[in-house]
Design a protein around this motif. Sequence first.
Motif, PDB file in Angstrom:
ATOM      1  N   PHE A 202       0.844  -1.196   0.000  1.00 11.29           N
ATOM      2  CA  PHE A 202       0.000   0.000   0.000  1.00 11.29           C
ATOM      3  C   PHE A 202       0.883   1.252   0.000  1.00 11.29           C
ATOM      4  O   PHE A 202       2.015   1.212   0.490  1.00 11.29           O
ATOM      5  CB  PHE A 202      -0.901   0.008   1.237  1.00 11.29           C
ATOM      6  CG  PHE A 202      -1.810  -1.187   1.343  1.00 11.29           C
ATOM      7  CD1 PHE A 202      -3.041  -1.197   0.708  1.00 11.29           C
ATOM      8  CD2 PHE A 202      -1.434  -2.315   2.063  1.00 11.29           C
ATOM      9  CE1 PHE A 202      -3.885  -2.304   0.800  1.00 11.29           C
ATOM     10  CE2 PHE A 202      -2.265  -3.423   2.163  1.00 11.29           C
ATOM     11  CZ  PHE A 202      -3.495  -3.417   1.519  1.00 11.29           C
ATOM     12  N   ASN A 203       0.334   2.385  -0.494  1.00 13.69           N
ATOM     13  CA  ASN A 203       1.201   3.572  -0.539  1.00 13.69           C
ATOM     14  C   ASN A 203       0.475   4.906  -0.367  1.00 13.69           C
ATOM     15  O   ASN A 203       1.097   5.960  -0.498  1.00 13.69           O
ATOM     16  CB  ASN A 203       2.013   3.595  -1.846  1.00 13.69           C
ATOM     17  CG  ASN A 203       1.157   3.799  -3.087  1.00 13.69           C
ATOM     18  OD1 ASN A 203      -0.061   3.654  -3.054  1.00 13.69           O
ATOM     19  ND2 ASN A 203       1.804   4.098  -4.217  1.00 13.69           N
TER      20      ASN A 203
ATOM     21  N   TYR B  37      11.506   7.221   3.791  1.00 13.94           N
ATOM     22  CA  TYR B  37      11.251   6.524   2.527  1.00 13.94           C
ATOM     23  C   TYR B  37      11.494   7.449   1.346  1.00 13.94           C
ATOM     24  O   TYR B  37      11.222   8.655   1.432  1.00 13.94           O
ATOM     25  CB  TYR B  37       9.791   6.019   2.473  1.00 13.94           C
ATOM     26  CG  TYR B  37       9.557   4.780   3.306  1.00 13.94           C
ATOM     27  CD1 TYR B  37       9.731   3.507   2.764  1.00 13.94           C
ATOM     28  CD2 TYR B  37       9.188   4.889   4.638  1.00 13.94           C
ATOM     29  CE1 TYR B  37       9.529   2.368   3.534  1.00 13.94           C
ATOM     30  CE2 TYR B  37       8.987   3.763   5.425  1.00 13.94           C
ATOM     31  CZ  TYR B  37       9.161   2.501   4.864  1.00 13.94           C
ATOM     32  OH  TYR B  37       8.973   1.377   5.629  1.00 13.94           O
ATOM     33  N   PRO B  38      11.979   6.895   0.214  1.00 11.20           N
ATOM     34  CA  PRO B  38      12.136   7.709  -1.002  1.00 11.20           C
ATOM     35  C   PRO B  38      10.777   8.256  -1.447  1.00 11.20           C
ATOM     36  O   PRO B  38       9.736   7.622  -1.219  1.00 11.20           O
ATOM     37  CB  PRO B  38      12.688   6.715  -2.033  1.00 11.20           C
ATOM     38  CG  PRO B  38      13.208   5.558  -1.240  1.00 11.20           C
ATOM     39  CD  PRO B  38      12.413   5.505   0.021  1.00 11.20           C
ATOM     40  N   ARG B  39      10.788   9.416  -2.117  1.00 11.34           N
ATOM     41  CA  ARG B  39       9.548  10.117  -2.459  1.00 11.34           C
ATOM     42  C   ARG B  39       8.650   9.297  -3.387  1.00 11.34           C
ATOM     43  O   ARG B  39       7.425   9.482  -3.393  1.00 11.34           O
ATOM     44  CB  ARG B  39       9.875  11.474  -3.110  1.00 11.34           C
ATOM     45  CG  ARG B  39       8.655  12.377  -3.355  1.00 11.34           C
ATOM     46  CD  ARG B  39       8.004  12.770  -2.050  1.00 11.34           C
ATOM     47  NE  ARG B  39       6.783  13.570  -2.222  1.00 11.34           N
ATOM     48  CZ  ARG B  39       5.572  13.051  -2.371  1.00 11.34           C
ATOM     49  NH1 ARG B  39       5.395  11.739  -2.405  1.00 11.34           N
ATOM     50  NH2 ARG B  39       4.521  13.843  -2.503  1.00 11.34           N
ATOM     51  N   ASP B  40       9.226   8.388  -4.158  1.00 15.47           N
ATOM     52  CA  ASP B  40       8.389   7.635  -5.092  1.00 15.47           C
ATOM     53  C   ASP B  40       7.735   6.407  -4.456  1.00 15.47           C
ATOM     54  O   ASP B  40       7.030   5.656  -5.123  1.00 15.47           O
ATOM     55  CB  ASP B  40       9.196   7.218  -6.326  1.00 15.47           C
ATOM     56  CG  ASP B  40      10.370   6.283  -5.986  1.00 15.47           C
ATOM     57  OD1 ASP B  40      10.610   6.025  -4.786  1.00 15.47           O
ATOM     58  OD2 ASP B  40      11.045   5.833  -6.922  1.00 15.47           O
ATOM     59  N   GLN B  41       7.957   6.212  -3.147  1.00 12.76           N
ATOM     60  CA  GLN B  41       7.373   5.030  -2.489  1.00 12.76           C
ATOM     61  C   GLN B  41       6.068   5.326  -1.746  1.00 12.76           C
ATOM     62  O   GLN B  41       5.475   4.437  -1.166  1.00 12.76           O
ATOM     63  CB  GLN B  41       8.392   4.407  -1.526  1.00 12.76           C
ATOM     64  CG  GLN B  41       9.500   3.668  -2.258  1.00 12.76           C
ATOM     65  CD  GLN B  41      10.218   2.680  -1.356  1.00 12.76           C
ATOM     66  OE1 GLN B  41       9.687   2.208  -0.358  1.00 12.76           O
ATOM     67  NE2 GLN B  41      11.452   2.369  -1.714  1.00 12.76           N
TER      68      GLN B  41
ATOM     69  N   VAL C 129       8.079  17.523   2.422  1.00 12.00           N
ATOM     70  CA  VAL C 129       8.039  17.190   0.995  1.00 12.00           C
ATOM     71  C   VAL C 129       8.119  18.466   0.155  1.00 12.00           C
ATOM     72  O   VAL C 129       7.908  19.569   0.654  1.00 12.00           O
ATOM     73  CB  VAL C 129       6.738  16.414   0.630  1.00 12.00           C
ATOM     74  CG1 VAL C 129       6.752  15.022   1.255  1.00 12.00           C
ATOM     75  CG2 VAL C 129       5.489  17.184   1.053  1.00 12.00           C
ATOM     76  N   ASP C 130       8.410  18.274  -1.145  1.00 11.93           N
ATOM     77  CA  ASP C 130       8.464  19.401  -2.089  1.00 11.93           C
ATOM     78  C   ASP C 130       7.145  19.578  -2.837  1.00 11.93           C
ATOM     79  O   ASP C 130       6.919  20.604  -3.473  1.00 11.93           O
ATOM     80  CB  ASP C 130       9.576  19.181  -3.122  1.00 11.93           C
ATOM     81  CG  ASP C 130      10.951  19.154  -2.465  1.00 11.93           C
ATOM     82  OD1 ASP C 130      11.155  19.926  -1.508  1.00 11.93           O
ATOM     83  OD2 ASP C 130      11.808  18.360  -2.908  1.00 11.93           O
TER      84      ASP C 130
END
Length: 374
Positions: free
Chosen positions: A42-43, A68-72, A103-104
């Motif tokens: 899930f994300n 966690y990396p931003r794409d996860q 976050v950006d």
Amino acid sequence: MEAFENVNKKFGFGCMGLPMKGDKVDTEEFSKMVDTFIENGFNYFDTAHGYLGGLSETAIKECLTSRYPRDQYILTDKLTNFFFKKEEDIRPFFESQLEACGVDYFDYYLMHAQSADNFAFFKKCHAYETALELKKEGKIRHFGISFHDRADVLEQILKEYPQIEAVQIQFNYLDYEDPAVESRKCYEVCCKYGKPVIVMEPVKGGNLVKLPDEARAVFDKLHGGSPAGYAIRFAAGFDGIRMVLSGMSSLEQMEDNISYMKDFQPLSKEEQEAVQKVTEIFQSQNMIQCTACRYCTAGCPKHISIPDLFACMNAKKIFHDWNTDYYYNNVHTVNNGKASDCIKCGKCEKACPQHLPIRKLLEDVAEEFEKGNE
């Protein structure tokens, strides 16, 4: 990019009621929940600045975005009317939310708790236009609304702003045909305009988890599955519903939710019939349909903890919980107002997404819990 292209599965983590240690978020438990959620594929995470008095956003930074990396992960935040008074306030507030969450950009940014009155205020402040500018700048990937009002108001908003990419509505089996909430009608308006639906309140503030004995017995006959499971799967089974949020405050709740949402299956015919029976039982109980969103408490001049008092009333009437007198007198009204302190200013009713007659209900609560105090 399609609105839900990068969203895994149909189940999201609503960060309105996180695990707490006293008046702080239990970051150790929350981190474990984040890890479990992501490990199971899930994300989607949902927050707002008002959740837990700002602690939800900062806990997300500590337990999710810094780990966690931003794409996860997919992160949704919201613009809430309590935090701006004019157009010039919106951008600084938005930037403070990005910073609080670490976050950006936000994957989704929703105009929060839209109703006829709120929509008029947001329009006056050019909030929708500001959000759409932020999207052009890449600080928002997708633009949407969360909604608490009648279906005709939703249709008006979707006509005026076809740029809306997703609509978050209250949707559960108890509200499906409720004339105050109009879950079904709001869902149908979303379908008419081709808008993906995000579901909030699938267990109606916990009311569909703590069931009356008669209702629990109906589900027990199915031999397996939790009350929360039947409620969440009911919501997730409709076409066009892309995401169902659950406000989880413990690892145990999360593991239960994951057990039936990891490989989601819609309700069977037998399960649908059981849900209908449980709905009829609830309707016969005449309970106060409060979801404990706490929008009503922010402006109360007497500091009455309205949702807690309503919970006491429901527990006493429906679940025959006689400890409620203790909680009413020794917990919920010690540092807050009693039901009888209400001065009937009506601020609470204007803020209530459920359109409850709060002033009258507080009279009923006072009659139940304070009659011996006179």
